[in-house]
Design a protein around this motif. Structure first.
Motif: not given
Length: 425
Positions: A19, A242, A244, A319-320, A336-337, A339-341, A343, A404
């Motif tokens: 992050n 988020g 990313v 992952q991103p 991270n997982s 907020t990335e989902c 986002y 998103s």
């Protein structure tokens, strides 16, 4: 503005580390220099993204590879405790964590003054759950980054950090706070004695850090924010919606079976990968379903044989770059997982095991962005049904699409970089 130096000091875990990398990338895009203060085991992580990194010992000095294994061994030693509720983890996993975290603050105080004097940063960003007195005393603005669940900043109307309680479960909140404060008291007394030695005032029971007087950056996006009794004032608290980072492109490989079917991504993070029995069980279930799956198995790839033809395992994924290409994600609730989902608008099944994974799992379900599942007490049919719901629930899809769109319109890292630049002007 002339080039300034921003020092980042994330805790030694991939979530906070990566992050901070995302924000550091945006700081450099504005023409400033980003450097990292780092646990010795993470120096190469930051160097891999092209940043200068300065080691700060957070424990007894040891070789870097041994340091990198410390938390992995710590987590694996607690696997039996992952079956317990957040309340029942307080006097084992949580207590052991706070003991180690307090020790890390004492060790950091030996190195930090000298490292800061060498780097001469104009601003310091710290993403941790404990105060490092040398940072507060350095004489330049410092920013606290809250990359964990938003409830790390306490409020009497929201669930206590690490509790996994529902927002409305006031009785559960009180029970957890009381137990936490009882168990943590000797560790907290020890930390307050350390603070006194460094000239800092004692913290009230349960508190190991404070909000920065300059600025605090929270990763949580608006659609999952808690309803606080005391909303956080915008002049000192900003939500990044988020954050990313940019990662190398990823091309989804061809699968030997079900190559045209929905794609799942499964990851319990670098530390959670040690729970190989659970990952093997999930792989076995997916092997019987009409889907494809990418599964992050961390450093344990050699422990997997007979992987089904519709599953591809690897020790790491960017992952991103992966999440935008999948249809649903099964993860541990790391921030991270989480907020990335959100986002990328992907439904998630969260099987938490420790720390704020419990909070994020409850939050993903109570805000309609996914499901919370117990880590071990589920049947094959229950997991299959939850995956199907992730792929077919129209209301969830609509909510994820709106969240998103909201997050992507904000550009968290760029927003953070502008805020940091403003503090230095």
């Amino acid at each position: 503005m002339a080039q300034k130096i921003v020092a980042f000091f994330p805790e030694a875990a991939y979530g906070p580390a990566l992050n901070s990398v995302g924000i550091a990338q945006a700081v450099e895009a504005l023409g400033h220099k980003a450097v990292f203060l780092s646990d010795p085991g993470f120096v190469e992580v930051y160097q891999g993204y092209g940043f200068e990194a300065h080691p700060v010992n957070l424990s007894e000095p040891m070789p870097a590879e041994q340091m990198a294994k410390f938390w992995e061994d710590f987590i694996n030693g607690h696997i039996p405790n992952f079956r317990k509720s957040p309340y029942d983890q307080i006097d084992n996993y949580v207590k052991d964590c706070w003991t180690a975290i307090v020790d890390s603050a004492k060790w950091a105080q030996k190195d930090l003054p000298g490292v800061l004097a060498k780097i001469k940063p104009d601003l310091i960003c710290v993403d941790n759950v404990i105060l490092f007195p040398a940072i507060k005393q350095y004489g330049k603005p410092w920013v606290r980054i809250i990359s964990c669940s938003e409830n790390e900043i306490e409020d009497e109307a929201i669930p206590p950090h690490l509790s996994g309680c529902a927002e409305t479960d006031r009785e559960g909140h009180a029970r957890f706070r009381e137990r936490f404060n009882t168990v943590i008291r000797p560790i907290h007394d020890d930390f307050n004695a350390f603070l006194a030695d460094t000239g800092e005032a004692a913290y009230p029971i349960g508190q190991f850090f404070e909000a920065s007087p300059h600025m605090n950056l929270l990763l949580y996006p608006e659609p999952v924010k808690f309803n606080r009794a005391h909303p956080l004032p915008a002049e000192r608290f900003q939500y990044l919606e988020g954050c990313v980072r940019k990662e190398a492109a990823y091309e989804v490989p061809t699968f030997a079976a079900h190559d045209d079917k929905p794609l799942l991504y499964v990851s319990f993070g670098s530390l959670g990968a040690g729970d190989t029995e659970l990952l093997k069980r999930i792989i076995a279930v997916i092997g019987k379903l009409p889907y494809r799956a990418l599964v992050n198995v961390g450093g344990y790839k050699d422990q997997y044989s007979d992987v089904p033809p519709n599953v591809i395992i690897d020790g790491w994924f960017p992952q991103p770059s992966v999440i935008p290409q999948v249809d649903a994600v099964i993860h541990h609730g790391g921030n991270n997982s989480f907020t990335e989902c959100l986002y990328f608008g992907k439904p998630a099944i969260i099987m938490p095991y420790v720390w704020d994974g419990h909070d994020n799992a409850t939050r993903v379900e109570e805000t309609g962005h996914g499901f919370k599942m117990p880590r071990y007490e589920w049947t094959d049919d229950e997991l299959a049904a939850k995956i199907e719901a992730c792929l077919t629930d129209a209301a969830m899809k609509a909510k994820l699409a709106a969240t998103s769109a909201h997050m992507q319109a904000q550009s968290g890292p760029a927003k953070a970089a502008k805020i940091l630049e403003g503090l230095m002007s």
